[in-house]
Design an enzyme around this catalytic site. Sequence first.
Site, PDB file in Angstrom:
ATOM      1  N   HIS A 151       0.829  -1.202   0.000  1.00  0.00           N
ATOM      2  CA  HIS A 151       0.000   0.000   0.000  1.00  0.00           C
ATOM      3  C   HIS A 151       0.868   1.258   0.000  1.00  0.00           C
ATOM      4  CE1 HIS A 151      -3.333  -2.674   0.809  1.00  0.00           C
ATOM      5  NE2 HIS A 151      -4.180  -1.660   0.881  1.00  0.00           N
ATOM      6  N   HIS A 200       0.963  -3.948   9.380  1.00  0.00           N
ATOM      7  CA  HIS A 200       2.345  -3.729   8.949  1.00  0.00           C
ATOM      8  C   HIS A 200       3.181  -3.222  10.109  1.00  0.00           C
ATOM      9  CE1 HIS A 200       2.826  -4.506   4.693  1.00  0.00           C
ATOM     10  NE2 HIS A 200       1.698  -3.877   4.417  1.00  0.00           N
TER      11      HIS A 200
END
Length: 235
Positions: A151, A200
Amino acid sequence: MRMSGIAVAKRLLSREYLPIGLLGGAAGAVWLFLALAGEMTEGDTRAFDRRLLLALREPGDAANPIGPPWLEVVGRDFTALGGTSVLSLLVITVVLYLALARKRAEALTLSATALGALALESGLKDWYGRPRPELVPHAVQVFTASFPSGHATLSAAVFLTVGALLARVQPDRRLKVYVSSVAALLALIVGVSRVYLGVHWPTDVLAGWTLGAAWAAVCWATALWLERAAPRPPP
């Protein structure tokens, strides 16, 4: 005669030297990415990652992100801006517009940036194979490895390139700064949302930002050089 740092910066940002400045920035970003990757591989980022990830969780309850419940919904909305589906739709829409407007070079630049960033982050995920954070529950589903953040990589590459395309046609410097700032802000909030949602490690996002920005700079510098080398039509 020695030039000051400001004079050097202005010269690098001029149209003549902009590709050199972009490649210099890309080289710095690649160096930072490799440094992060090396530290991550050796386990030296573990303490930093754990500390920052837990700082975004309620004390004593790692299952809940800090803030009111609606903030987690906002985080999911923000993280969707960097998803492959949303960015693919954005890139296809803008590329078709540029093609219809007969701006083929710009369309090719954006296409190469998006596809190249996707290939880079996918290949590097497989290469490093870093597991996702196990400290906290994931607020959204994930299916790939953790390093670098896809992302963060894709949003940095795509948003910065679209921002550069828009800023280039603005006659007012204030508008150029505004458009570029919005593009950078979008990439920023996408990356932060990935850590906030627990999918993450912070260094995954930092690496994704550097990788995406570096690739966008390389593509943009290449496009400027090709544009300058192309024969111009007679007046």
